[in-house]
Design a protein around this motif. Sequence first.
Motif, short mmCIF file in Angstrom:
data_model
loop_
_atom_site.label_atom_id
_atom_site.label_comp_id
_atom_site.label_asym_id
_atom_site.label_seq_id
_atom_site.Cartn_x
_atom_site.Cartn_y
_atom_site.Cartn_z
N ALA A 77 0.82 -1.21 0.00
CA ALA A 77 0.00 0.00 0.00
C ALA A 77 0.86 1.27 0.00
N LEU A 78 1.98 1.22 0.71
CA LEU A 78 2.87 2.38 0.71
C LEU A 78 3.53 2.56 -0.65
N GLY A 79 3.87 1.45 -1.30
CA GLY A 79 4.49 1.51 -2.62
C GLY A 79 5.89 2.09 -2.58
N ARG A 80 6.48 2.17 -3.75
CA ARG A 80 7.80 2.76 -3.90
C ARG A 80 7.81 3.62 -5.14
N SER A 81 8.51 4.73 -5.10
CA SER A 81 8.61 5.62 -6.25
C SER A 81 10.02 6.19 -6.31
N GLY A 82 10.25 7.06 -7.27
CA GLY A 82 11.59 7.61 -7.46
C GLY A 82 12.40 6.75 -8.40
N ARG A 83 13.49 7.30 -8.85
CA ARG A 83 14.30 6.61 -9.85
C ARG A 83 14.76 5.25 -9.40
N TRP A 84 15.14 5.15 -8.12
CA TRP A 84 15.65 3.88 -7.60
C TRP A 84 14.66 3.22 -6.64
N LEU A 85 13.39 3.64 -6.69
CA LEU A 85 12.34 3.09 -5.82
C LEU A 85 12.75 3.14 -4.36
N THR A 86 13.34 4.26 -3.96
CA THR A 86 13.85 4.39 -2.60
C THR A 86 12.92 5.15 -1.68
N ARG A 87 11.87 5.76 -2.20
CA ARG A 87 10.96 6.51 -1.33
C ARG A 87 9.55 5.95 -1.48
N PRO A 88 8.74 6.05 -0.41
CA PRO A 88 7.37 5.54 -0.52
C PRO A 88 6.58 6.34 -1.55
N GLN A 89 5.68 5.65 -2.21
CA GLN A 89 4.77 6.33 -3.13
C GLN A 89 3.78 7.19 -2.37
N HIS A 90 3.44 6.73 -1.15
CA HIS A 90 2.51 7.48 -0.30
C HIS A 90 3.21 7.90 0.98
N ASP A 91 3.12 9.17 1.29
CA ASP A 91 3.70 9.73 2.50
C ASP A 91 2.90 10.96 2.88
N ALA A 92 3.45 11.83 3.71
CA ALA A 92 2.71 13.01 4.17
C ALA A 92 2.35 13.94 3.01
N GLU A 93 3.18 13.98 1.98
CA GLU A 93 2.89 14.83 0.83
C GLU A 93 1.92 14.18 -0.14
N ARG A 94 1.89 12.85 -0.17
CA ARG A 94 0.99 12.12 -1.08
C ARG A 94 0.28 11.03 -0.28
N PRO A 95 -0.64 11.40 0.60
CA PRO A 95 -1.27 10.41 1.48
C PRO A 95 -2.26 9.52 0.73
N TRP A 96 -2.65 8.46 1.40
CA TRP A 96 -3.69 7.60 0.85
C TRP A 96 -5.00 8.38 0.73
N ALA A 97 -5.83 7.99 -0.23
CA ALA A 97 -7.12 8.66 -0.41
C ALA A 97 -8.16 8.19 0.60
#
Length: 594
Positions: free
Chosen positions: A253-273
């Motif tokens: 659910a948190l996912g991974r994003s960024g070039r090297w998949l090192t940061r969560p896809q969902h965090d305080a800036e991009r929270p779950w809906a």
Amino acid sequence: MSDTSLTLVHALHAADVLSPLDHELARMCARLDPVNAPWVALAAALASCALSDGHTCLDLDGPLLPQDADPALLPAQDVDAWVAALQASPLVSDGSVDTPLVLRDRRVWLARYDHHERRLAEALVRVASASVRPVDQGVLDASVERLFAGGWANDRQEAAVRSASARALTVLAGGPGTGKTTTVVRLLAVLAEQAVAAGGDPPRVLLLAPTGKAAARLADAMRKQVSAVALAPTREADVRASLPTVASTVHRALGRSGRWLTRPQHDAERPWAADVVVLDEVSMVDLPLMARVLDAVKPGARLVLLGDPDQLAAVGAGAVLSDLTSSDLPGAILDGVVHLVGSRRYGEDSAVGRLAKAVHAGDVDALQLGADPDAAWIAAPARPDRDAAVLARAVEGYAGYLAESEVAARLDAFDRYRVLCALRAGPGGVVAMNSAIEHALERAGLLRLDDVFYVGRPILVTENDYGARLFNGDVGIVGLDEDGARRVFFPEAGKDGGAAGVRMLAPARLPAHETAWATTVHKSQGSEFDRVLIVLPDVGHPLVTRELLYTAITRARKGVRIVAPPGAVEASLPRRAVRRSGLLAALRRVVSAA
């Protein structure tokens, strides 16, 4: 003080008490602060080492070494002089500025873990303080009366739903079968009916669990409850459709994003809906992961946490659920904690239930091991006898699994039985037991060890792999595809609550994994089996605690056998698994500052 602390650091490393990482951290601190080097180096090394025991900090007044280390390796320290040296070091602060170490209340943190605790405390208070839709008391009364009709629940479960409907943060604590999931279904139904009565849409709900197995169990339990729950006729189809029947692992659910998949896809800036986030098996969630979960909860959303605080804490550092069910919580959090009682998993005549209750209470007189075949103790004083007892019963236990010919049936059968070990390494540990069991099964003619990926080999994934959609704790089995090629088959949840399926991967695509005939008690959390065989080491082993034994026993629905030397079970009950944490203090500081 002389340089004896540096000597101690080297000696502790030589004795394998400190890892290479602990040792190198100490050496780095000594280089950066040569004036206070002995004290700072020792504090840094031991604070880092404490993480491997699950503590988030080092208590200078408490035990300084891991449970299984010889205390004679570390002489008694002058703690007052130690604190004074740390306070004088530029590498140490109270957390108000960035330093590698944090000192507060005679406890030492690595800065990253102090940051996790402070961030989590702030987020929990933020969620607990959030405003929620005012409750329509008439609608609530009607919902509760209908949803609780039939006498399935007790007053505490009904009170939990009423309390949770009026607040944003709820913690439902209870052992197996106390109704955590069924209570949550009714809470979600109440929230949906409240929203519909106010002219809005039902809330969007996200169901989470720490592992794939726990997520599958949660989704299955939710599907059964959602299909049977009695809803109000007003927009009944919309309300029922809003009740979730699919669960995800936290990592997925948190996912991974960024070039090297090192940061969560969902965090305080991009929270779950999601408007409501439900997290099950919180005892398995460590401090860093829980901090990431709270980051991803959007402002104004509700958070419902479920778990059994009497189980083992997470493999990683922290004891979040234990802290969040403590009576020392500040009122802003404590008001949302409900302890559920009365297990429905084990009937009055259940030997497993009686055994679990006795271990939970630490009541040696009530153990009654051997009085019932469903809670049997197999006394094996000598190691060869113990191993032979385990192997004989493992062959018996896995025979039904290996007799199945269809992959789906095998996956289902494998979940009916498991060998659980207290230890990973050493005699009687998981590594040795897995090898011994597979050879015993081959001698019994139940499988052929003709390849590393022999047909029937159970696989436990030990590392998250987002590309392969496999996560730590997922279990698969080796079989043959239609072309006769070896593949690893994993259960897959059905889409939108549909029937579960099976998917396969080539062995080369697997992330880190291990054989799973035997697994540690820690790794078994979030799973249930019809029967378990528990393997305990010698009497007095420091890692065999009441919590470990309780967790192992409560993995079973129908039967437990314990292979152990005489006195091992009784000796484990007074030994408690205590984790040192600063989360409660951090929560109190945040509430006081608000």
